[in-house]
Write a protein that holds these residues in place. Sequence first.
Motif, PDB file in Angstrom:
ATOM      1  N   TYR A  42       3.649 -10.919   6.513  1.00  0.00           N
ATOM      2  CA  TYR A  42       2.716 -10.518   7.570  1.00  0.00           C
ATOM      3  C   TYR A  42       1.290 -10.694   7.041  1.00  0.00           C
ATOM      4  O   TYR A  42       1.052 -10.776   5.827  1.00  0.00           O
ATOM      5  CB  TYR A  42       2.946  -9.053   7.972  1.00  0.00           C
ATOM      6  CG  TYR A  42       2.795  -8.079   6.823  1.00  0.00           C
ATOM      7  CD1 TYR A  42       1.568  -7.464   6.564  1.00  0.00           C
ATOM      8  CD2 TYR A  42       3.859  -7.793   5.977  1.00  0.00           C
ATOM      9  CE1 TYR A  42       1.422  -6.597   5.497  1.00  0.00           C
ATOM     10  CE2 TYR A  42       3.724  -6.934   4.915  1.00  0.00           C
ATOM     11  CZ  TYR A  42       2.505  -6.339   4.668  1.00  0.00           C
ATOM     12  OH  TYR A  42       2.346  -5.498   3.610  1.00  0.00           O
ATOM     13  N   ASP A  43       0.338 -10.757   7.944  1.00  0.00           N
ATOM     14  CA  ASP A  43      -1.069 -10.890   7.581  1.00  0.00           C
ATOM     15  C   ASP A  43      -1.721  -9.515   7.517  1.00  0.00           C
ATOM     16  O   ASP A  43      -1.525  -8.670   8.402  1.00  0.00           O
ATOM     17  CB  ASP A  43      -1.816 -11.741   8.608  1.00  0.00           C
ATOM     18  CG  ASP A  43      -1.387 -13.201   8.553  1.00  0.00           C
ATOM     19  OD1 ASP A  43      -0.877 -13.615   7.497  1.00  0.00           O
ATOM     20  OD2 ASP A  43      -1.568 -13.909   9.568  1.00  0.00           O
ATOM     21  N   GLY A  44      -2.531  -9.299   6.466  1.00  0.00           N
ATOM     22  CA  GLY A  44      -3.304  -8.072   6.364  1.00  0.00           C
ATOM     23  C   GLY A  44      -4.525  -8.129   7.252  1.00  0.00           C
ATOM     24  O   GLY A  44      -4.810  -9.167   7.871  1.00  0.00           O
ATOM     25  N   PRO A  45      -5.296  -7.036   7.359  1.00  0.00           N
ATOM     26  CA  PRO A  45      -6.510  -7.033   8.192  1.00  0.00           C
ATOM     27  C   PRO A  45      -7.517  -8.093   7.769  1.00  0.00           C
ATOM     28  O   PRO A  45      -8.351  -8.515   8.580  1.00  0.00           O
ATOM     29  CB  PRO A  45      -7.070  -5.622   7.991  1.00  0.00           C
ATOM     30  CG  PRO A  45      -5.891  -4.795   7.583  1.00  0.00           C
ATOM     31  CD  PRO A  45      -5.033  -5.709   6.775  1.00  0.00           C
ATOM     32  N   ASP A  46      -7.459  -8.515   6.506  1.00  0.00           N
ATOM     33  CA  ASP A  46      -8.387  -9.529   6.015  1.00  0.00           C
ATOM     34  C   ASP A  46      -7.912 -10.950   6.292  1.00  0.00           C
ATOM     35  O   ASP A  46      -8.553 -11.926   5.902  1.00  0.00           O
ATOM     36  CB  ASP A  46      -8.605  -9.357   4.513  1.00  0.00           C
ATOM     37  CG  ASP A  46      -7.300  -9.371   3.718  1.00  0.00           C
ATOM     38  OD1 ASP A  46      -6.232  -9.587   4.325  1.00  0.00           O
ATOM     39  OD2 ASP A  46      -7.356  -9.150   2.500  1.00  0.00           O
ATOM     40  N   GLY A  47      -6.758 -11.102   6.960  1.00  0.00           N
ATOM     41  CA  GLY A  47      -6.244 -12.423   7.288  1.00  0.00           C
ATOM     42  C   GLY A  47      -5.376 -13.033   6.206  1.00  0.00           C
ATOM     43  O   GLY A  47      -4.764 -14.087   6.428  1.00  0.00           O
ATOM     44  N   SER A  75      -4.935   2.725   9.296  1.00  0.00           N
ATOM     45  CA  SER A  75      -4.460   3.391   8.081  1.00  0.00           C
ATOM     46  C   SER A  75      -3.805   2.417   7.104  1.00  0.00           C
ATOM     47  O   SER A  75      -3.153   2.846   6.149  1.00  0.00           O
ATOM     48  CB  SER A  75      -3.469   4.500   8.451  1.00  0.00           C
ATOM     49  OG  SER A  75      -2.338   3.962   9.134  1.00  0.00           O
ATOM     50  N   TRP A  76      -3.990   1.128   7.323  1.00  0.00           N
ATOM     51  CA  TRP A  76      -3.316   0.135   6.493  1.00  0.00           C
ATOM     52  C   TRP A  76      -3.850   0.132   5.072  1.00  0.00           C
ATOM     53  O   TRP A  76      -5.061   0.227   4.829  1.00  0.00           O
ATOM     54  CB  TRP A  76      -3.483  -1.254   7.099  1.00  0.00           C
ATOM     55  CG  TRP A  76      -2.727  -2.323   6.348  1.00  0.00           C
ATOM     56  CD1 TRP A  76      -1.423  -2.656   6.499  1.00  0.00           C
ATOM     57  CD2 TRP A  76      -3.250  -3.189   5.331  1.00  0.00           C
ATOM     58  NE1 TRP A  76      -1.082  -3.668   5.646  1.00  0.00           N
ATOM     59  CE2 TRP A  76      -2.181  -4.023   4.909  1.00  0.00           C
ATOM     60  CE3 TRP A  76      -4.501  -3.336   4.738  1.00  0.00           C
ATOM     61  CZ2 TRP A  76      -2.341  -4.988   3.925  1.00  0.00           C
ATOM     62  CZ3 TRP A  76      -4.659  -4.290   3.741  1.00  0.00           C
ATOM     63  CH2 TRP A  76      -3.584  -5.104   3.353  1.00  0.00           C
ATOM     64  N   ILE A  77      -2.960   0.061   4.105  1.00  0.00           N
ATOM     65  CA  ILE A  77      -3.301  -0.025   2.683  1.00  0.00           C
ATOM     66  C   ILE A  77      -2.516  -1.175   2.080  1.00  0.00           C
ATOM     67  O   ILE A  77      -1.307  -1.298   2.308  1.00  0.00           O
ATOM     68  CB  ILE A  77      -2.959   1.284   1.948  1.00  0.00           C
ATOM     69  CG1 ILE A  77      -3.862   2.413   2.440  1.00  0.00           C
ATOM     70  CG2 ILE A  77      -3.114   1.112   0.443  1.00  0.00           C
ATOM     71  CD1 ILE A  77      -3.568   3.750   1.815  1.00  0.00           C
ATOM     72  N   ASP A  78      -3.197  -2.013   1.354  1.00  0.00           N
ATOM     73  CA  ASP A  78      -2.541  -3.144   0.696  1.00  0.00           C
ATOM     74  C   ASP A  78      -1.506  -2.604  -0.294  1.00  0.00           C
ATOM     75  O   ASP A  78      -1.860  -1.890  -1.237  1.00  0.00           O
ATOM     76  CB  ASP A  78      -3.589  -3.980  -0.047  1.00  0.00           C
ATOM     77  CG  ASP A  78      -2.990  -5.261  -0.627  1.00  0.00           C
ATOM     78  OD1 ASP A  78      -1.756  -5.389  -0.667  1.00  0.00           O
ATOM     79  OD2 ASP A  78      -3.778  -6.127  -1.055  1.00  0.00           O
ATOM     80  N   PRO A  79      -0.219  -2.901  -0.098  1.00  0.00           N
ATOM     81  CA  PRO A  79       0.815  -2.380  -0.985  1.00  0.00           C
ATOM     82  C   PRO A  79       0.605  -2.757  -2.453  1.00  0.00           C
ATOM     83  O   PRO A  79       1.032  -2.037  -3.358  1.00  0.00           O
ATOM     84  CB  PRO A  79       2.108  -3.005  -0.442  1.00  0.00           C
ATOM     85  CG  PRO A  79       1.799  -3.327   0.981  1.00  0.00           C
ATOM     86  CD  PRO A  79       0.355  -3.711   0.988  1.00  0.00           C
TER      87      PRO A  79
END
Length: 423
Positions: A42-47, A75-79
């Motif tokens: 999946y894509d993160g908020p930063d693309g 609330s997304w956090i890069d795992p």
Amino acid sequence: MGYVADRWHKTRPEPGEPECGEHKGKVPSQAHGKGKRWQARYDGPDGKERTSLHRTLTEAEREIVKQEAAKLTGSWIDPKAGKIQVGTFALETWLPAQEIGRRTEIEYRGILERYLIPEWGTREMHSVKPSEAKTWQKLLVSKYELSGEYPAKVASKARSVFRLAVLDRVIAVTPFAGVPAPKYDPVAVDPPDLPEVLRLVEAAYHDRWRVMLDLASMTGLRSGELRGLVLDKVDFLNGALRVHQQLVYERGEGLYFADLKTGAGRRVIPLPQEAVDLLAAYVAKHRPPKAGPWKGLLFTMPGGEPVGESTADWALKSICRKARTVPRHWHELRHHYASVLIAGGENPRVVQERLGHKDVATTMRIYAHLWAEADSRTRDVLADARRKARGATMEGTDRKSSASGGRIPESKAPVRALTMVGA
């Protein structure tokens, strides 16, 4: 929207490639049977694309739903962010983010390298558990043998490291959440009283030490603030002293002027006339340097060099021996100043401002017992005043009674008693 990839099988097999013997209709990839089969993508908020491996298809699909929902709620956090080591984050992210001077930065780095990094330095940030955080705080006392306010002081830095990690979206929650911070347990200060201070001043063997002792007791200056005092910060006309810097020592750098640790340290201290006269006489006799790096410095050694902390400490110990008092430190003259203000009825906020504490809680934590003593003295004064008033009233009543044959008219007795109490 993300999707799930099957790592064990090719998505675009070449014609004629052999079928997987385990999964019908599939062509095995080189990763077949190695590690977890399903990859959530999946894509993160930063693309940028993120991936994670899972044992079952259902688990991978749930992970994508979870991450997409987190992006929608903010609330997304890069795992992978939480995989950074505690020591790396503390020294390379947290420490530079602190708005502190160079000397304080050295102090904070020392705390991290002595107590936090030896225990967790190579651990990943996300791996530290609340139970481990609680145990680490106990180690500060049991293993590192810290006492007084130091366990709380050290723990506050570690807790701050993880709070910043939460704000930076490195971890979702700090392991210290729900873990009570160590209680401050400062040793009650026992400042010298005025007679003892005067004995020390009398025993001083040089004008420098005599004036420094007397001035410290009348201003509450810290050692570095006192030794870093310059002439143009003394307002002789209005009787005030502006505190704006301190004299510090750093290995490899020597002595130098530095900013105060906090903005609250920059303050104006009212000077009694005795302090103004004391400084005026000292300056007239011992002229401060007119040029150079120590221009205007009030207290210097022969040759115009500043007074080092160890030199000042040695001088005070010698003076204590000569005065036959208990050994004292310069900071205890600061406590003396605070005790005089408290005994004189100054409220905590005023004492905080005079001492340059960053908040009134710090002042109360250090001097609460002195306010308790002042409260006790207030009760004694009130009780004594009322006893004297009642005694005077009874004495007047007895005289009046004797003069009137042992009887006071009812209409006059209450007025007489109130008059005596009011007086």
